[in-house]
Scaffold this active site. Structure first.
Site, PDB file in Angstrom:
ATOM      1  N   SER A 169      20.326  25.865  -7.460  1.00 46.33           N
ATOM      2  CA  SER A 169      19.519  24.706  -7.848  1.00 46.33           C
ATOM      3  C   SER A 169      18.419  25.209  -8.771  1.00 46.33           C
ATOM      4  O   SER A 169      18.056  26.395  -8.717  1.00 46.33           O
ATOM      5  CB  SER A 169      18.887  24.087  -6.601  1.00 46.33           C
ATOM      6  OG  SER A 169      17.816  23.229  -6.950  1.00 46.33           O
ATOM      7  N   TYR A 182      14.547  24.017   1.759  1.00 47.51           N
ATOM      8  CA  TYR A 182      15.580  23.930   0.708  1.00 47.51           C
ATOM      9  C   TYR A 182      15.313  24.960  -0.401  1.00 47.51           C
ATOM     10  O   TYR A 182      16.213  25.717  -0.807  1.00 47.51           O
ATOM     11  CB  TYR A 182      15.600  22.513   0.143  1.00 47.51           C
ATOM     12  CG  TYR A 182      16.662  22.256  -0.903  1.00 47.51           C
ATOM     13  CD1 TYR A 182      17.964  21.965  -0.529  1.00 47.51           C
ATOM     14  CD2 TYR A 182      16.349  22.301  -2.264  1.00 47.51           C
ATOM     15  CE1 TYR A 182      18.940  21.726  -1.489  1.00 47.51           C
ATOM     16  CE2 TYR A 182      17.316  22.057  -3.223  1.00 47.51           C
ATOM     17  CZ  TYR A 182      18.608  21.768  -2.833  1.00 47.51           C
ATOM     18  OH  TYR A 182      19.579  21.529  -3.788  1.00 47.51           O
TER      19      TYR A 182
HETATM   20  C1  BGC Z   1      18.092  18.695  -5.325  1.00 49.29           C
HETATM   21  C2  BGC Z   1      17.852  17.284  -5.786  1.00 49.29           C
HETATM   22  C3  BGC Z   1      16.778  17.261  -6.873  1.00 49.29           C
HETATM   23  C4  BGC Z   1      17.054  18.277  -7.962  1.00 49.29           C
HETATM   24  C5  BGC Z   1      15.928  18.374  -8.977  1.00 49.29           C
HETATM   25  C6  BGC Z   1      18.394  19.563  -6.523  1.00 49.29           C
HETATM   26  O1  BGC Z   1      18.704  20.855  -6.124  1.00 49.29           O
HETATM   27  O2  BGC Z   1      19.177  18.719  -4.393  1.00 49.29           O
HETATM   28  O3  BGC Z   1      17.463  16.483  -4.689  1.00 49.29           O
HETATM   29  O4  BGC Z   1      16.719  15.963  -7.446  1.00 49.29           O
HETATM   30  O5  BGC Z   1      17.266  19.556  -7.380  1.00 49.29           O
HETATM   31  O6  BGC Z   1      14.668  18.433  -8.379  1.00 49.29           O
END
Ligand code: BGC
Length: 284
Positions: A169, A182
């Site tokens: 991410s 996360y």
């Molecule tokens: C998350 C999303 C978020 C995006 C940008 C992703 O890794 O799962 O919820 O919108 O990152 O912030």
């Protein structure tokens, strides 16, 4: 340079047709019954790979993905397994090896969010995210690596002995308040991916990451499903549109194919520029 130190021709990527670049390859996509994982599984099938569709809940959705992949003329099966369970992962790989014979491509995609203000975050919220997002990638990568090492390179199939793509991410780089579990899991994925890539590159195994930004999927519906939310989101995306799952799937197909044969330990950001500190375009 003496001729002895020049690599033999034929060890680099051959010219490949633009389509069906994954013909004859066997792929496993975790969390493939929705969102990015579903799109990746469909794209790998369209590129010629046989695909295992892993999921943990939602038999119908997984079976629908399998049916659609089969329309590309390749094999597909759904395998239910919780990637954070060692027993489930071992069973899933045993099923894949007995059905498809081997694995060439692992897409470590399964992931979830359990958002909370830090002072309210429960240990369960922390552990659930770390176990699925990070430990799940470890368990699946370990099982795939064992098979890659056993089998080695099969030149008719691919230049590499195996490919792993770790779904990360933008939050492996961008801190994210309210989402500490996360962001920590994604930061962990970055160094898991890089350390593993360094360790197994000599065996011709390629490990890379894809870091999506805001992609239109169920994980972040509240960030795009109203006009106001979408407008707020766009202040973070220089390219001016939300990403679609196919944007990510195309990057994964490339990283899985011999077109990217010299790409090792890299993270490909698919984020419309989200990691470019857009606030600095007008400030700073
Ligand atoms: C998350 C999303 C978020 C995006 C940008 C992703 O890794 O799962 O919820 O919108 O990152 O912030």
């Amino acid at each position: 340079m003496t001729s002895a130190s020049v690599p033999a021709s034929g060890t680099t990527s051959p010219d490949l047709p633009a389509h069906r670049v994954l013909s004859g390859q066997k792929a496993l996509v975790t969390g493939a019954n929705s969102g990015i994982g579903m799109s990746v599984a469909l794209a790998l099938g369209a590129a010629g790979a046989d695909v295992v569709v892993n999921y943990v809940v939602g038999d119908d959705a997984a079976n629908a993905v399998v049916d659609e992949i089969r329309r590309s003329g390749v094999r597909a099966i759904a395998v239910k397994a919780d990637v954070s369970s060692e027993t489930d992962v071992e069973r899933m790989f045993a099923t894949m090896l007995s059905e498809f014979g081997t694995i060439d491509i692992l897409v470590n995609n399964a992931g979830l969010q359990r958002d909370a203000a830090f002072h309210d975050m429960t240990l369960t919220e922390w552990n659930t995210v770390m176990n699925v997002n990070l430990t799940g990638q470890f368990l699946c990568a370990r099982a795939a690596i064992r098979e890659f090492l056993r089998r080695g390179v099969v030149p008719q199939v691919s230049c590499a002995a195996g490919k792993i793509i770790c779904m990360s991410s933008v939050h492996q780089q961008i801190p994210w308040g309210g989402h500490a579990n996360y962001a920590s899991s994604k930061g962990g994925i970055k160094l898991l991916m890089e350390s593993l890539a360094q360790e197994v590159a000599p065996q011709r195994i390629r490990v890379n990451g894809v870091a999506p930004g805001a992609i239109r999927t169920p994980i972040n519906t509240s960030a795009w499903d109203t006009k106001e939310a979408y407008a707020r989101l766009m202040t973070l995306v220089p390219y001016g549109r939300i990403g679609e799952p196919q944007d990510v799937a195309r990057a994964v197909v490339w990283l899985a194919s011999d077109h990217s044969d010299y790409v090792v330990g890299t993270t490909l950001y698919v984020d419309g520029g989200m990691t470019l500190y857009p606030g600095f375009a007008t400030g700073g």
